[in-house]
Design an enzyme around this catalytic site. Structure first.
Site, mmCIF file in Angstrom:
data_model
loop_
_atom_site.group_PDB
_atom_site.id
_atom_site.type_symbol
_atom_site.label_atom_id
_atom_site.label_comp_id
_atom_site.label_asym_id
_atom_site.label_seq_id
_atom_site.Cartn_x
_atom_site.Cartn_y
_atom_site.Cartn_z
ATOM 1 N N SER A 119 38.551 35.601 35.941
ATOM 2 C CA SER A 119 38.237 36.790 35.082
ATOM 3 C C SER A 119 37.227 37.451 35.789
ATOM 4 O O SER A 119 37.143 38.812 35.018
ATOM 5 C CB SER A 119 38.027 36.220 33.667
ATOM 6 O OG SER A 119 36.746 35.314 33.536
ATOM 7 N N HIS A 140 45.250 37.782 37.158
ATOM 8 C CA HIS A 140 44.394 37.417 35.960
ATOM 9 C C HIS A 140 45.264 37.398 34.796
ATOM 10 O O HIS A 140 45.473 38.572 34.273
ATOM 11 C CB HIS A 140 43.179 38.025 35.966
ATOM 12 C CG HIS A 140 42.342 37.910 34.617
ATOM 13 N ND1 HIS A 140 41.826 38.784 34.169
ATOM 14 C CD2 HIS A 140 42.161 36.757 34.020
ATOM 15 C CE1 HIS A 140 41.106 38.187 32.819
ATOM 16 N NE2 HIS A 140 41.312 36.996 33.102
ATOM 17 N N GLU A 152 46.319 41.282 35.276
ATOM 18 C CA GLU A 152 45.495 42.013 36.203
ATOM 19 C C GLU A 152 45.683 41.440 37.459
ATOM 20 O O GLU A 152 45.447 40.294 37.939
ATOM 21 C CB GLU A 152 44.005 42.046 35.676
ATOM 22 C CG GLU A 152 43.730 42.817 34.567
ATOM 23 C CD GLU A 152 42.095 42.715 34.097
ATOM 24 O OE1 GLU A 152 41.692 43.944 33.816
ATOM 25 O OE2 GLU A 152 41.692 41.430 34.339
ATOM 26 N N ASN A 190 37.297 42.953 31.248
ATOM 27 C CA ASN A 190 36.073 42.485 30.875
ATOM 28 C C ASN A 190 34.972 43.249 31.134
ATOM 29 O O ASN A 190 33.773 43.321 31.068
ATOM 30 C CB ASN A 190 36.079 41.172 31.657
ATOM 31 C CG ASN A 190 36.508 39.855 31.100
ATOM 32 O OD1 ASN A 190 36.939 39.924 29.934
ATOM 33 N ND2 ASN A 190 36.937 39.103 31.742
#
Length: 482
Positions: A119, A140, A152, A190
């Site tokens: 991540s 991800h 992702e 993130n």
């Protein structure tokens, strides 16, 4: 690129979910764990997840059996030698992932694509450890993988042409929306989400506002699925701390330094739901405080009509000798308070949507006036959010830097507007993406709010992104697309 046989290394909650996603899409899956005990836990994750889907009527027993029948479980990584794609879901420790990829590179056939579900760790560093860096990508998934629609897909500067698009097409075959991004710490979700969560912890640390009040402001005022502290407890405070550390190591942006309060909680082992206590847990039930006695008020300043109307509808009338003077205003509230004969009576009010009222107390505001303001907001059907008289109060102070980060991300060429919006909607469950939110709030309002934050804090990342400033200067109300 043809993907028919997929290996998944690591069958914890995330890895087992990824294996289920591939099996649901009709691919053969080889699930690998370190030993028989871990393999049994992985099998349990798969059976429970698909079993819940059966119980909810989303799968038949026959379909569950088909899905589980496509998954072969093993403790030997050598069984991955014929896989077309291998994805790992191992702990977020770079040296561990590098060692794993070195071994996978030796085992797998040359054309196999190796993917990491990291991540936040650098995919380039993982790829460089192999003899096939052009066929290593990030893939991800979001937890729970069978439910969340976002993937992702992370390419590096050495990723071979067609590999990212091939993996993105595979994600579509899995029923996911793929967002293609470059190899930057935190990728899209993130990189935008965690600084916002960290900032909320900083505000509590600084006494700007309380935990419950900030959660209420962002959930009820902005319409987010949950407040930042509820979400931090769900993610895991240790995970958030680690991601912030990775972001800070790459950017050296002070906003990416983990909040001291976050560090303290992690050090104490208070990690959120996984440990039973984090920002929430073990607190006594708050007693309902009775309303203040007779509350008299006045409303002053531009924009006071709406608030006065709400209070009149609740049976209150303005007074010539008020106990509290409510000032609908942007800050600084103190500049208005000092013009009163008794500045201790003034409380700034900032309405956020139709459910939340931020109540800004100045250095001179009395406790009695602050209590009266809270009671009046409750009577008016609003959730009071007490805070200090600081730029942006609570909501704008948290929201505007997040929106600014999204503009900078797009401006750098890292990801497209549509991909960034899709990532935050699908990855976080937000009602709208940052660019949709920017255009709804008004570009000028966000730009001016960022200028106020920068003037107060002198934090470089609060300065409006040049693109945002230029669009406002040009009189545009939306970002150009296409």
């Amino acid at each position: 690129m043809a993907f028919e046989r997929v290996g998944v290394v690591g069958l914890g909650t995330m890895g087992a979910g990824i294996a289920e996603v591939f099996a649901r899409a009709g691919l053969r899956v080889i699930g690998v764990e370190a030993d028989a005990e871990a393999l049994a836990r992985g099998r349990g994750h798969l059976e429970r997840s698909t079993g819940r889907a059966v119980d909810r009527g989303r799968l038949t027993r026959e379909r569950q059996a088909e899905i589980l029948g496509r998954v072969t479980l093993t403790t030997s990584r050598e069984d991955l030698r014929d896989a077309d794609l291998v994805i790992e879901a191992s702990p977020e420790i770079l040296r561990y992932k590098v060692s794993l990829f070195e071994e996978l590179d030796r085992i797998c056939k040359p054309e196999t694509v190796l993917a990491t579900n990291t991540s936040s760790l650098p995919v380039t560093a993982i790829a460089a450890a192999t003899g096939r860096p052009g066929r290593v990508v990030g893939m991800h998934f979001f937890n729970p993988a069978p439910v969340m629609k976002l993937v992702e897909v992370v390419g590096t500067v050495v990723t071979a042409p067609g590999v990212v698009s091939g993996i993105a097409e595979l994600a579509g075959r899995l029923g996911k929306t793929a967002v293609a991004v470059g190899d930057r710490a935190g990728f899209v979700v993130n990189r935008l989400l965690l600084p916002y969560l960290n900032h909320a912890a900083v505000l509590v640390d600084q006494g700007m506002a309380g935990r419950d009040d900030i959660d209420a402001a962002m959930k009820l005022g902005v319409g987010l699925p949950m407040g930042p502290f509820t979400l931090l407890d769900l993610i895991g405070l240790d995970t958030a701390y680690e991601v912030m550390g990775v972001l800070f190591d790459e950017t050296r942006d002070r906003r990416h330094a983990p909040a001291p309060l976050l560090r303290e909680l992690v050090t104490a082992g208070l990690l959120g739901r996984k440990s039973g206590r984090g920002f929430y847990g073990d607190e006594a039930q708050e007693e309902q405080r009775p309303m203040s006695g007779a509350v008299t008020f006045d409303v002053a300043g531009p924009g006071s009509e709406e608030l006065a109307g709400r209070l009149r509808a609740a049976g209150f009338k303005p007074s010539d000798d008020p106990g509290v003077v409510l000032r609908p205003t942007d800050r600084p509230v103190i500049e208005h308070a000092v013009r009163l004969q008794d500045p201790s009576r003034m409380v700034g009010v900032h309405l956020v949507g139709d459910r939340v009222a931020e109540l800004a107390a100045t250095a001179l505001t009395s406790d009695a006036a602050a209590r009266a303001a809270r009671d009046l907001m409750k009577v008016a059907g609003l959730t009071p959010v007490p805070c200090k008289d600081r730029a942006g109060f609570v909501v704008d102070a948290l929201l505007f830097p997040y929106l600014n980060d999204a503009v900078r991300m797009y401006e750098s060429g890292y990801a497209s507007i549509d991909d960034i919006d899709a990532a935050m909607r699908l990855g976080c469950g937000y009602p709208s993406g940052p660019f949709e939110m920017l255009e709804s709030l008004g570009l000028a309002r966000v730009r001016d709010g960022l200028r106020a934050l920068y003037a107060e804090h002198r934090e470089p990342s609060y300065a409006p992104a040049p693109l945002l400033d230029q669009l406002v200067t040009a009189g545009l109300s939306a970002f150009p697309r296409g």
